[in-house]
Design a protein around this motif. Structure first.
Motif, mmCIF file in Angstrom:
data_model
loop_
_atom_site.group_PDB
_atom_site.id
_atom_site.type_symbol
_atom_site.label_atom_id
_atom_site.label_comp_id
_atom_site.label_asym_id
_atom_site.label_seq_id
_atom_site.Cartn_x
_atom_site.Cartn_y
_atom_site.Cartn_z
ATOM 1 N N UNK A 98 112.255 -19.166 71.856
ATOM 2 C CA UNK A 98 112.995 -17.945 71.699
ATOM 3 C C UNK A 98 113.000 -17.747 70.207
ATOM 4 N N UNK A 99 113.596 -18.811 69.477
ATOM 5 C CA UNK A 99 113.852 -18.830 68.288
ATOM 6 C C UNK A 99 112.648 -18.597 67.311
ATOM 7 N N UNK A 100 111.682 -19.014 67.631
ATOM 8 C CA UNK A 100 110.406 -18.595 66.969
ATOM 9 C C UNK A 100 109.987 -17.038 67.162
ATOM 10 N N UNK A 101 109.992 -16.547 68.087
ATOM 11 C CA UNK A 101 109.820 -15.100 68.515
ATOM 12 C C UNK A 101 110.783 -14.211 67.872
ATOM 13 N N UNK A 142 118.040 -21.917 70.703
ATOM 14 C CA UNK A 142 116.917 -21.857 71.954
ATOM 15 C C UNK A 142 115.523 -21.975 71.727
ATOM 16 N N UNK A 143 114.743 -23.093 72.124
ATOM 17 C CA UNK A 143 113.338 -23.356 71.819
ATOM 18 C C UNK A 143 112.471 -22.144 72.528
#
Length: 214
Positions: free
Chosen positions: A99-102, A96-97
């Motif tokens: 969201x994956x970074x957070x 999920x763009x």
């Protein structure tokens, strides 16, 4: 009279702040629990609404539910089946763009801080910051890694310098080991010293101080 008022304040202030913090945390948890009950109530038949409403007014029930949920989640995550499902869920989140970074950042920090084998806050040290001649307490979090380590050819340590009186924010430094002075105080004592802005000094230790450990 001023002396006695101050003495009374020193007795009641820590107790009052402790009660206020506990009450605030319980209020937040109970509020979240009530929100979950409201959503659950809409899915239940009419006859069960009275029981759900009764649960809403039980003080501290939200905290008990959170503790039980954490315990059951920990038991689930500690076995083979639970770990497999968690890995599948993690793969979905990582697709999920944004969201994956957070999620990745928070997970890395939480794994480092709460893992029993982690190296976070392994010891308290003294370091000159923010300028030469000005000293502050920092915590050793390990050694520099990745690309940063390729440019630091000497023996460096990764340090976290917390702010006062809120140690949850601070600064990340990479400094030579030779510029760091190891302290005899424990991490808990150092945190108390920082939070109290130097008022609550830790007791002197008989252990010899030396260079920061690996």
């Amino acid at each position: 009279m001023r002396k006695y008022i101050v003495a009374g304040l020193l007795v009641w202030l820590p107790l009052a702040v402790t009660i206020w913090l506990l009450t605030t945390v319980l209020g937040i948890v109970d509020g979240l629990f009530g929100w979950v009950l409201s959503g659950t109530q809409a899915l239940l038949p009419e006859g069960a609404h009275g029981f759900v409403e009764m649960l809403r007014h039980v003080p501290g029930l939200g905290l008990v539910v959170v503790v039980v949920a954490l315990l059951l989640t920990g038991i689930f995550a500690a076995n083979f089946v639970g770990q497999w499902w968690l890995r599948q869920g993690s793969r979905v989140v990582h697709r999920i763009p944004i969201v994956k970074s957070i999620y990745s950042s928070v997970k890395q920090v939480s794994d480092t801080l709460f893992s029993s084998s982690g190296n976070a806050f392994r010891e308290a040290v003294l370091v000159q910051y923010p300028r030469q001649g000005s000293w502050t307490i920092a915590f050793v979090t390990g050694k520099p890694g990745g690309e940063a380590a390729e440019h630091l050819h000497a023996d460096y340590l990764s340090l976290y310098v917390p702010t006062t009186p809120n140690p949850t924010s601070g600064f990340f430094l990479m400094v030579p080991r030779s510029d760091v002075i190891e302290l005899r105080m424990s991490v808990d004592e150092a945190l108390k010293y920082i939070i109290s802005m130097g008022v609550v000094a830790p007791p002197a230790s008989a252990l010899p101080a030396g260079a920061a450990r690996n």
